[in-house]
Design a protein around this motif. Structure first.
Motif, mmCIF file in Angstrom:
data_model
loop_
_atom_site.group_PDB
_atom_site.id
_atom_site.type_symbol
_atom_site.label_atom_id
_atom_site.label_comp_id
_atom_site.label_asym_id
_atom_site.label_seq_id
_atom_site.Cartn_x
_atom_site.Cartn_y
_atom_site.Cartn_z
ATOM 1 N N LEU A 241 0.943 -1.210 0.088
ATOM 2 C CA LEU A 241 -0.017 0.073 0.119
ATOM 3 C C LEU A 241 0.966 1.203 0.163
ATOM 4 C CD1 LEU A 241 -3.121 0.764 0.149
ATOM 5 C CD2 LEU A 241 -2.582 0.829 2.524
ATOM 6 N N ALA A 242 2.047 1.269 0.628
ATOM 7 C CA ALA A 242 2.780 2.339 0.794
ATOM 8 C C ALA A 242 3.212 2.909 -0.670
ATOM 9 C CB ALA A 242 4.319 1.820 1.551
ATOM 10 N N ASP A 243 3.138 4.288 -0.825
ATOM 11 C CA ASP A 243 3.393 5.093 -1.943
ATOM 12 C C ASP A 243 2.355 4.782 -3.233
ATOM 13 O OD1 ASP A 243 5.498 6.297 -0.737
ATOM 14 O OD2 ASP A 243 6.847 4.584 -1.031
ATOM 15 N N SER A 244 1.324 3.991 -2.983
ATOM 16 C CA SER A 244 0.419 3.818 -4.110
ATOM 17 C C SER A 244 -0.584 4.926 -3.992
ATOM 18 C CB SER A 244 -0.477 2.416 -3.738
ATOM 19 O OG SER A 244 -1.232 2.490 -2.666
ATOM 20 N N ASN A 245 -0.802 5.486 -2.905
ATOM 21 C CA ASN A 245 -1.843 6.547 -2.828
ATOM 22 C C ASN A 245 -3.382 6.069 -2.997
ATOM 23 O OD1 ASN A 245 0.060 8.401 -2.718
ATOM 24 N ND2 ASN A 245 -0.211 9.507 -4.617
ATOM 25 N N ILE A 246 -3.618 4.883 -2.863
ATOM 26 C CA ILE A 246 -4.897 4.316 -2.766
ATOM 27 C C ILE A 246 -5.621 4.597 -1.282
ATOM 28 C CG2 ILE A 246 -6.129 2.352 -2.392
ATOM 29 C CD1 ILE A 246 -5.812 2.962 -5.318
ATOM 30 N N ASP A 247 -4.833 4.517 -0.434
ATOM 31 C CA ASP A 247 -5.449 5.050 1.028
ATOM 32 C C ASP A 247 -5.863 6.414 1.118
ATOM 33 O OD1 ASP A 247 -2.577 5.429 0.781
ATOM 34 O OD2 ASP A 247 -2.289 5.062 2.695
ATOM 35 N N LEU A 248 -4.944 7.299 0.159
ATOM 36 C CA LEU A 248 -5.195 8.757 0.220
ATOM 37 C C LEU A 248 -6.527 8.776 -0.376
ATOM 38 C CD1 LEU A 248 -1.698 10.361 -0.264
ATOM 39 C CD2 LEU A 248 -2.955 9.997 1.747
ATOM 40 N N LEU A 249 -6.815 8.374 -1.684
ATOM 41 C CA LEU A 249 -7.730 8.610 -2.716
ATOM 42 C C LEU A 249 -8.976 7.914 -1.635
ATOM 43 C CD1 LEU A 249 -9.085 9.028 -5.132
ATOM 44 C CD2 LEU A 249 -8.659 6.365 -5.814
ATOM 45 N N ALA A 250 -8.785 6.756 -0.963
ATOM 46 C CA ALA A 250 -10.029 6.469 -0.331
ATOM 47 C C ALA A 250 -10.609 7.300 0.758
ATOM 48 C CB ALA A 250 -9.735 4.895 0.166
ATOM 49 N N ASP A 251 -9.719 8.070 1.367
ATOM 50 C CA ASP A 251 -10.130 9.010 2.436
ATOM 51 C C ASP A 251 -10.638 10.225 1.953
ATOM 52 O OD1 ASP A 251 -9.127 7.332 4.632
ATOM 53 O OD2 ASP A 251 -7.161 8.253 4.571
ATOM 54 N N GLU A 252 -10.081 10.461 0.615
ATOM 55 C CA GLU A 252 -10.774 11.757 0.012
ATOM 56 C C GLU A 252 -12.023 11.458 -0.618
ATOM 57 O OE1 GLU A 252 -9.703 14.743 -3.834
ATOM 58 O OE2 GLU A 252 -8.439 12.855 -3.527
ATOM 59 N N LEU A 253 -12.249 10.216 -1.072
ATOM 60 C CA LEU A 253 -13.728 9.979 -1.339
ATOM 61 C C LEU A 253 -14.646 9.870 -0.341
ATOM 62 C CD1 LEU A 253 -12.739 7.636 -4.539
ATOM 63 C CD2 LEU A 253 -13.896 9.887 -4.505
ATOM 64 N N ILE A 254 -14.079 9.149 0.698
ATOM 65 C CA ILE A 254 -14.927 9.088 2.035
ATOM 66 C C ILE A 254 -15.460 10.520 2.433
ATOM 67 C CG2 ILE A 254 -14.898 8.390 4.509
ATOM 68 C CD1 ILE A 254 -13.347 6.021 3.551
ATOM 69 N N ASN A 255 -14.586 11.378 2.452
ATOM 70 C CA ASN A 255 -14.924 12.767 3.073
ATOM 71 C C ASN A 255 -15.616 13.513 1.698
ATOM 72 O OD1 ASN A 255 -13.220 12.643 5.358
ATOM 73 N ND2 ASN A 255 -11.487 13.177 4.401
ATOM 74 N N LEU A 256 -15.446 13.447 0.637
ATOM 75 C CA LEU A 256 -16.114 14.265 -0.294
ATOM 76 C C LEU A 256 -17.382 13.649 -0.684
ATOM 77 C CD1 LEU A 256 -15.527 16.460 -2.744
ATOM 78 C CD2 LEU A 256 -14.734 14.744 -4.074
#
Length: 265
Positions: A241-256
């Motif tokens: 998962l590290a450096d894939s940004n999938i976790d960041l994308l998931a968090d962005e969509l959850i909030n948005l």
């Protein structure tokens, strides 16, 4: 675009583009695993990309790989024991049948809590059926690459959806979000930065997260080497998962999109 909201209806999120190879199905597959297994977003997947049904076929490859490997069977058993979750359901349907197929499943499984339905849309928009299905999404995520020819095709798709959504008052779609994918960190971001302004200027959505170009996105259970990243049976392993940004994308969509985990509905 339409801003209305249907009460107690699962959110419909489509992954769409008329440009092949931009990674819409792969992003949907990896993101779904992370949202479901790690973030507890209860979801159903509709594979409507009838030319390939690549999402449904990934599940079949996952299943075959596990059946053939005692080590993977044990790994999956431990994972289910740890998370308390069995795999989410993936249904395939022709575009014209997708909504009815999803509704039928929901009606027959009222005991299940499903807050999101992810639609892997066909990689085309040249028919009434395909456009109609796209307009019945709440949101569409459309991957783009920093290549001018690819961008022209992707932008044409997004603007068609935007224009149809504005013109048709009964359409459900609220926004289409562009997502930079296959970003080469060694290359200047000039094209992306300049197109960011054009995208927002056209009234399209733009996700802040950018996904890198990485071989991780092809790592399946069936490869059984280098760690698991793309799977319908589990979330990406932490070392992948590290450096894939999938976790960041998931968090962005959850909030948005105000996605709610199980028990928060």
């Amino acid at each position: 675009m339409n801003t209305g909201k249907e009460t107690n209806k699962p959110l419909r999120i489509g992954f769409g583009s008329q440009k092949g190879g931009v990674g819409k199905s792969t992003i949907a597959e990896v993101l779904a695993g992370y949202l479901y297994y790690e973030k507890d977003i209860r979801l159903l997947v509709m594979d409507c990309d009838y030319a390939q049904h690549s999402y449904f076929r990934l599940r079949e490859r996952d299943k075959a790989a596990v059946e053939e490997s005692p080590a993977l069977q044990e790994k999956l058993k431990n994972y289910i024991r740890k998370t308390g979750k069995r795999s989410y359901r993936i249904l395939k349907a022709k575009p014209e049948d997708a909504l009815k197929t999803a509704e039928k499943y929901l009606a027959e499984h009222r005991d299940e809590t499903i807050s999101v339905i992810l639609y892997d849309l066909p990689g085309r928009s040249d028919s009434t059926e395909l456009l109609s299905l796209a307009l019945e999404m709440d949101f569409i995520i459309s991957p783009i690459e920093a290549d001018l020819q690819s961008l022209a095709s992707c932008m044409a798709y997004a603007l068609t959806i935007r224009d149809m959504g504005v013109m048709l008052s009964g359409s459900r779609i609220k926004q289409i979000f562009m997502l930079w994918n296959k970003v080469d960190r060694r290359v200047s971001s000039h094209i992306m930065d300049s197109f960011d302004k054009e995208i927002t200027g056209y009234g399209l959505g733009l996700l802040a997260t950018r996904l890198p170009r990485s071989v991780k996105f092809s790592r399946e259970i069936s490869m059984n080497s280098g760690g698991i990243f793309r799977s319908t049976y589990m979330a990406p392993e932490k070392n992948m998962l590290a450096d894939s940004n999938i976790d960041l994308l998931a968090d962005e969509l959850i909030n948005l999109l105000k996605l709610k985990a199980y028990g928060q509905e």
